[in-house]
Enzyme design. Structure first.
Site, short mmCIF file in Angstrom:
data_model
loop_
_atom_site.label_atom_id
_atom_site.label_comp_id
_atom_site.label_asym_id
_atom_site.label_seq_id
_atom_site.Cartn_x
_atom_site.Cartn_y
_atom_site.Cartn_z
N SER A 75 5.63 2.65 -6.62
CA SER A 75 7.08 3.22 -7.31
C SER A 75 8.05 3.25 -6.54
O SER A 75 9.33 2.83 -6.90
CB SER A 75 6.70 4.63 -7.90
OG SER A 75 5.55 4.56 -8.80
N SER A 88 4.84 4.87 -16.55
CA SER A 88 5.51 5.72 -17.38
C SER A 88 6.41 6.56 -16.92
O SER A 88 7.53 6.90 -17.45
CB SER A 88 4.35 6.39 -18.43
OG SER A 88 4.04 5.24 -19.47
N GLN A 145 -12.55 6.20 -31.51
CA GLN A 145 -13.06 7.39 -32.36
C GLN A 145 -13.19 6.92 -33.70
O GLN A 145 -14.25 7.51 -34.15
CB GLN A 145 -11.72 8.53 -32.29
CG GLN A 145 -12.06 9.67 -32.98
CD GLN A 145 -13.09 10.49 -32.14
OE1 GLN A 145 -13.19 10.17 -30.67
NE2 GLN A 145 -14.01 11.43 -32.68
N ARG A 200 -17.51 0.86 -43.06
CA ARG A 200 -18.66 1.75 -42.71
C ARG A 200 -18.42 2.86 -43.85
O ARG A 200 -17.44 3.35 -44.10
CB ARG A 200 -18.03 2.34 -41.29
CG ARG A 200 -18.89 3.48 -40.85
CD ARG A 200 -20.21 3.07 -40.56
NE ARG A 200 -20.77 4.29 -39.91
CZ ARG A 200 -22.11 4.50 -39.66
NH1 ARG A 200 -23.01 3.44 -40.12
NH2 ARG A 200 -22.83 5.54 -39.18
N GLU A 216 4.47 -2.58 -13.47
CA GLU A 216 5.97 -3.07 -14.04
C GLU A 216 6.69 -1.69 -14.08
O GLU A 216 7.58 -1.63 -14.84
CB GLU A 216 6.08 -4.03 -14.98
CG GLU A 216 5.40 -5.06 -14.84
CD GLU A 216 6.24 -6.39 -14.71
OE1 GLU A 216 7.50 -6.14 -15.07
OE2 GLU A 216 5.72 -7.00 -14.29
N ARG A 221 10.50 -6.01 -18.56
CA ARG A 221 9.74 -4.73 -19.09
C ARG A 221 9.59 -5.00 -20.58
O ARG A 221 8.36 -4.78 -20.94
CB ARG A 221 10.68 -3.54 -18.79
CG ARG A 221 10.02 -3.19 -17.45
CD ARG A 221 10.80 -2.01 -16.86
NE ARG A 221 10.47 -1.66 -15.59
CZ ARG A 221 11.11 -0.96 -14.88
NH1 ARG A 221 12.34 -0.66 -15.08
NH2 ARG A 221 10.63 -0.69 -13.54
N TRP A 229 -1.98 -5.33 -4.86
CA TRP A 229 -2.03 -5.41 -6.39
C TRP A 229 -1.18 -6.75 -6.87
O TRP A 229 -0.95 -6.77 -8.05
CB TRP A 229 -1.13 -4.11 -6.98
CG TRP A 229 -1.55 -2.80 -6.41
CD1 TRP A 229 -0.54 -1.98 -6.10
CD2 TRP A 229 -2.90 -2.38 -6.56
NE1 TRP A 229 -1.37 -0.94 -5.65
CE2 TRP A 229 -2.79 -1.22 -6.23
CE3 TRP A 229 -4.15 -2.83 -7.01
CZ2 TRP A 229 -3.96 -0.14 -6.26
CZ3 TRP A 229 -5.18 -1.72 -7.24
CH2 TRP A 229 -4.91 -0.35 -6.71
N PRO A 243 0.79 -1.38 0.05
CA PRO A 243 0.02 0.03 0.10
C PRO A 243 0.66 1.19 -0.07
O PRO A 243 0.49 2.21 -0.50
CB PRO A 243 -0.73 -0.11 1.35
CG PRO A 243 -1.02 -1.59 1.40
CD PRO A 243 0.25 -2.13 0.88
#
Ligand SMILES: Cc1cc2nc3c(=O)[nH]c(=O)nc-3n(C[C@H](O)[C@H](O)[C@H](O)COP(=O)(O)OP(=O)(O)OC[C@H]3O[C@@H](n4cnc5c(N)ncnc54)[C@H](O)[C@@H]3O)c2cc1C
Length: 409
Positions: A136, A392, A362, A293, A389, A268, A162, A132
């Site tokens: 990071s 960013s 979109q 479409r 992992e 990674r 997690w 908890p």
């Protein structure tokens, strides 16, 4: 050392096509159901075990492939099928890599088979590092492992969070503090064998995406494991701690990798490959849709506004795959990540997946926003890649520190 190549060889192409078939025929059709159920898709894992995709042998073969392309190719195909189900299939691999990276040959041989079980009785494993108050910032870890010399046992106490497969795993790999004065250098990894008293599942999280993958807290209350469950063994740990203490006394010096970091470095590029799989899946749906479409009397792809988005999506996906393949080849061939190439691949691929899946929504317009089409799920799934992992921001920190040699904060 294998030359870096961008071509899969015949054998790899065969494996890729086989995995793609499984992803298309078994994983993809089950994706919406398990996303809604938010449960571990045991029947799909079992199916994967039966055909040999969920097995130690399969991952070992890919892991030790000297071209470095085995693991990324496998991850891309499975995650192309569906991220939540694929994570349920490959999540055990993170714990297995933890043992491969830090364990002795005997530990590898004893514990990894128990992580997978067998096709008639499949099992999963969990790698438990995050807490908890230590996400990071792994140096804030509080779970303690204390050695009971009289019994040659380690006693673990703390709460992990997690954890993928946490609480439902047959084998848990737990990272714990053995010397609090050494920060993240004072950590070690432990196997918690099946049915060990004191280990229990805490809260199971309800998530935004990858909902077929089980994520939960793991509570450790006076969990006693034999001395042989310390990954790498006591002698190696004592030597490593002595070196770390010496460096602290000398005022820093060469940086030492801790146990959890060794696992993350190796994994990674694999996470980057998962992100490439999800991005490619969404791009393909969008390309198909844009071709069929029609609006204003012509396919919507006839508009540069749509076609250029698809061009950008495909360009980013191919660039991400190249970064992933490079990092994976470097890792397998023992090339040092002098420019944090592993982090680069994960950063770029995960940001690409988030962006491309959003662009896919979109392009599908209203349909893209519904659960009738898979891109809505893929967009929710893609958000995880920029978080687990190492987020960013943490990847950027690693890259910036590596490039500059400065302690950038
Ligand atoms: C679905 C899921 C599965 C997971 N599976 C596992 C697992 O199996 N095993 C395991 O051990 N862990 C697992 N994790 C944990 C995961 O690795 C962490 O969530 C991740 O490392 C981030 O930690 P945090 O969530 O505590 O965020 P925090 O560290 O609190 O970060 C919050 C925000 O602050 C930013 N931030 C923090 N520090 C800095 C800084 N120095 N500079 C700039 N920005 C910063 C972060 O980038 C982020 O945006 C999983 C997480 C999820 C969501």
């Amino acid at each position: 050392m294998a030359e870096f190549t961008m071509e899969l060889n015949d054998e790899q192409r065969e494996v890729r096509d086989w995995l793609h078939g499984f992803a298309a025929d078994v994983i993809r059709p089950a994706a919406a159901e398990w996303d809604e159920r938010e449960e571990t898709p045991w029947p799909v894992i079992q199916e994967a075990a039966k055909v040999g995709i969920y097995s130690l042998d399969f991952y070992a073969q890919q892991y030790f492939d000297s071209t470095g392309l085995g693991i990324p190719m496998a991850m891309e195909e499975l995650f192309w099928g569906d991220a939540g189900i694929a994570l349920s299939i490959v999540g055990t691999g993170l714990a297995a890599v933890g043992v491969l990276a830090n364990g002795t040959e005997e530990q590898i041989g004893t514990w990894i088979p128990q992580m997978y079980g067998d096709p008639g009785d499949v099992k999963v494993a969990a790698f438990c590092s995050s807490e908890p108050d230590a996400g990071s910032d792994v140096s804030s870890m509080r779970t303690r492992a204390v050695y009971d010399q009289a019994k040659d046992e380690w006693v673990l106490n703390g709460t992990k969070t997690w954890a993928t497969n946490g609480g439902i795993a047959n084998v848990h790999v737990v990272v714990a503090v053995v010397d609090a004065d050494l920060g993240s250098k004072g950590h070690a990894s432990f196997i918690v064998p099946p049915n060990t008293p004191g280990l229990s599942q805490g809260q199971k999280f309800k998530k935004h995406g990858i909902r077929a993958s089980h994520t939960a807290e793991v509570v450790l209350e006076d969990v006693r494991v034999p001395g042989s469950c310390l990954l790498g063994g006591k002698e190696k740990l004592d030597e490593r701690l002595a070196r770390a203490r010496e460096r602290v006394r000398a005022g820093g010096g060469e940086r030492v990798k801790n146990a959890a970091m060794a696992t993350f470095e190796a994994s990674r590029p694999a996470v980057g490959a998962m992100a490439v799989g999800t991005a490619r899946a969404a791009y393909e749906v969008a390309l198909d849709y844009a071709r069929t479409r029609e609006q204003f009397g012509r396919p919507i792809i006839d508009n540069q506004g749509v076609a250029f988005q698809l061009a950008d999506m495909r360009t980013s996906i191919d660039a991400a795959r190249l970064l992933v393949w490079r990092a994976s080849w470097m890792a397998v061939n023992g090339r040092p990540f002098t420019a944090a190439e592993g982090s680069m691949s994960k950063l770029f691929a995960s940001e690409t997946a988030k962006k491309v899946t959003g662009q896919a929504i979109q392009i599908l317009g209203g349909n893209g926003y519904t659960r009738e089409y898979p891109v809505e799920r893929m967009h929710r799934d893609a958000a995880i890649y920029t978080i687990f992992e190492g987020t960013s921001e943490i990847q950027r920190l690693v890259i910036a520190r590596t490039l500059s040699g400065m302690p950038i904060r």
